[in-house]
Design a protein around this motif. Sequence first.
Motif, PDB file in Angstrom:
ATOM      1  N   ALA A 184     -42.230  11.200  43.885  1.00 34.11           N
ATOM      2  CA  ALA A 184     -41.433  11.988  44.832  1.00 34.11           C
ATOM      3  C   ALA A 184     -40.264  12.671  44.119  1.00 34.11           C
ATOM      4  O   ALA A 184     -39.978  13.854  44.343  1.00 34.11           O
ATOM      5  N   VAL A 216     -47.037   8.403  52.048  1.00 37.98           N
ATOM      6  CA  VAL A 216     -46.503   9.755  51.947  1.00 37.98           C
ATOM      7  C   VAL A 216     -45.388   9.759  50.909  1.00 37.98           C
ATOM      8  O   VAL A 216     -44.753   8.734  50.629  1.00 37.98           O
ATOM      9  N   THR A 250     -49.899  16.281  50.996  1.00 34.57           N
ATOM     10  CA  THR A 250     -50.304  14.945  50.576  1.00 34.57           C
ATOM     11  C   THR A 250     -51.466  14.468  51.425  1.00 34.57           C
ATOM     12  O   THR A 250     -51.355  14.412  52.659  1.00 34.57           O
ATOM     13  N   SER A 265     -47.497  25.515  52.980  1.00 37.13           N
ATOM     14  CA  SER A 265     -46.557  24.565  52.377  1.00 37.13           C
ATOM     15  C   SER A 265     -46.883  24.400  50.903  1.00 37.13           C
ATOM     16  O   SER A 265     -48.044  24.473  50.506  1.00 37.13           O
ATOM     17  N   LEU A 303     -46.307  21.642  49.231  1.00 32.73           N
ATOM     18  CA  LEU A 303     -46.636  20.238  48.965  1.00 32.73           C
ATOM     19  C   LEU A 303     -47.478  19.702  50.106  1.00 32.73           C
ATOM     20  O   LEU A 303     -47.039  19.675  51.256  1.00 32.73           O
ATOM     21  N   GLU A 356     -42.956  18.513  52.903  1.00 37.76           N
ATOM     22  CA  GLU A 356     -44.272  17.911  52.699  1.00 37.76           C
ATOM     23  C   GLU A 356     -45.130  18.012  53.956  1.00 37.76           C
ATOM     24  O   GLU A 356     -44.678  17.707  55.065  1.00 37.76           O
ATOM     25  N   GLN A 357     -46.363  18.455  53.798  1.00 38.60           N
ATOM     26  CA  GLN A 357     -47.356  18.442  54.865  1.00 38.60           C
ATOM     27  C   GLN A 357     -48.324  17.287  54.578  1.00 38.60           C
ATOM     28  O   GLN A 357     -48.831  17.167  53.463  1.00 38.60           O
TER      29      GLN A 357
END
Length: 776
Positions: A132, A154, A45, A41, A43, A160-161
């Motif tokens: 974001a 998040v 977080t 991925s 992205l 997003e992962q």
Amino acid sequence: MQRAKYQSIPARALGGLPVQLTSFVGRRREVSEVRRLLSKSRLVTCTGPGGVGKTRLALQVGAQCRRAFPDGVWFVELAGLNEAQLVADAVADTFGLADHRADPTVRLQEYLQDRHLLLVLDNCEHLVDACARLVARLLVAAPRLHVLATSRQVLRVGGEQVFPVPPLTVITAEGAIDGRKLLASDAVTLFADRAGAAEPSFRLTPETLPAVHAICRRLDGIPLAIELAAVRCRAFGPEAMLAHLDDAFALLNSGRGGGESRHRTLETAMAWSHRLCTPDEQRMWARLSVFADDFDLDAAEAVGLWDGIDRSEVAELVAGLVDKSVVIRADRTRGQEARFQQLVTVRQYGGIQLALSGEELTVRERHLAYYRALVNRGETAYFHSGEVAWFTELRREHSNLRAALEFCLADPARAPVALDITARLRIYWYACGLFHEGALWLRRALAAAPEPNALRAKALAACGFLIQFCGEYDEAVTMFELAEQFGDTTISADADWCAALRAVHRGDPRTAVTLLDRSLAKSRAVSDMAGVYRTLIVHGVAAFDIAPDEGKVSAEQARALVELSGADWSKTIVLRLLGRYRLADGAFPEAAVLFEGALSLAWQTYDLRTIGRCVEALGWCASGTGHHERAALLWGAAETVVQLAGAAPDYPHIAKRFARHEQATRETLTGHRFAAALARGKAMSPAEVVDFVQGKAAEALAPTRGTAQLTRRETEIAGLVGEGLTNKEIAARLVIAQRTAEGHVERILAKLGFRSRVEIAAWINGCGNVLAANDK
């Protein structure tokens, strides 16, 4: 990783990861998992409560991933930023991108679109929506960009992962436990490491191990809580510390229900550490929480010394907080004065205590007064010998300046103070390329302080001055018209000067000269020597084609003024102008000396606009003296620097005069040689090109591991890297698998001691000493 080598602005160390002063303990599984997520991925977080170690984990992952990202790993700290509109500016600033446009996000999209890098965004939670939005736009625009964020929330961006960062491992079984298992606990290892650093005589023994283990269990394996406890080994043994901790938990948690247990654990550990400070240390902890970033002892004295604390005690109290890990050293450049900072969670706890103390308003006013005094020093620093030092100090204190402005703008009664500060910072915003941010603060202050007066006029003029460099010419004219209503001669001279500059860019030098004559007379009437200097410079530019003899006279007069003032940053402007006149006369060696002098001075303040234009002009000089390959390399480097600066094209009527040099170089070199030299220049960082111009390239770019030899195939591939080819393009050229090409590049990096393809390219082409080797 890339890091700028300029010395004057240590707070702005471009790129790379901050140096960690303590070791990284454990977390092998977590590091591996985050790296795996980044591989699938773009992205990831890292989430979790304060103090759980999100930032350290992200830094460790970034350090281990450097080789996977040819364009580097770049770290952006957002904890000290509270203005959502400045998130993109903060990221752009990390890359050294000037914010000449109204939307810095566009600059980032253009800059990142072809780059393969990892961007680490730290502490996003208080700006989560702005982060974001920015990340979503950048990921679309830059297909090879990866983002690693840390946040208590998040980001909720597509793809997003999320990786919840757990506490450190600590064995939780009751009863007798094998000591070897205890020693394998990451939490125990961290405690022992930090306790040993605080008290060198500390050792884990069969007698102390159970108590250390119990402390780590009591603190739920939260790294920050463990570190705060470990430094207490100076005063307590592990058994006594455990008893104190149990008492603290019983006292502070009695009667409290609900809430997340780890949050309560950290809060209690922080409160326990707070209780073990002396009363004066507690007050200093709270007062230091007003700093948005690092600070020096002078600043600490400004907010800390009153009500029982005098100047002689401040350094001692700060040192005591350093000993307790409440404050940490934040030295960023060797030889600079010591600077300090607080970790985000520690600073937030101090802020709570400050609010409870009833001192918050007084402390913030003292913080504001200190930074207002720094800004006011510009009245005697600009266009004087203290110019560069003032720019440097302001740049280092940039986050704290923002915090002071936010405090002003939170209360309408203080809005005039914000107006005064932002107006006085006009030349700082300009010199450091902060057009957009400066205009943002000025517009906010103008909206908050609408009272028509001389101060508002000064701020309107400052805003008009800045936004014209963002291309907002019509609004700039309107602002100057409003400002001129107050009858200030200096502002009227400024308005004419800006109008003349616009006329030059629009190809109307005769109108510009008329406006400049008016501006010059007004500046002289009020003895504004800086205004006189600026007017002479633009007159020299405007007259370049239509009256070159008069232009030369203006340039020489400007030089005499700046030499008298001792202002090094201002001097770069006239050196460039004089260099252009020497170029036009065909005096190439003299011109080169002038441009090299301007470049060296511009490097002190990392003025990329000036650096880029000097490098371009040095390419013209090289071409004029027959050094065509060097000329092409310099033009390639200038293109990269100008892209970073976001500078508008230089004065078209002047640039047109020297286009013949590029044509001559293209005709002399074959197409391949010209393209290769251009690519080598584009691959150089600003630091590398400055070293190259100053004759330090061989020393700066030589391998760091001695005389390691490359194989014949590796030499061939290094040459292709020097031409700017990607691994995929190398594989196609040599008819080999892309993975094979990647493996060769990795081995070349290892043999030469380099960390990026940029260094290979700069070394092989700048030094010309790739070693022939045995065919294996």
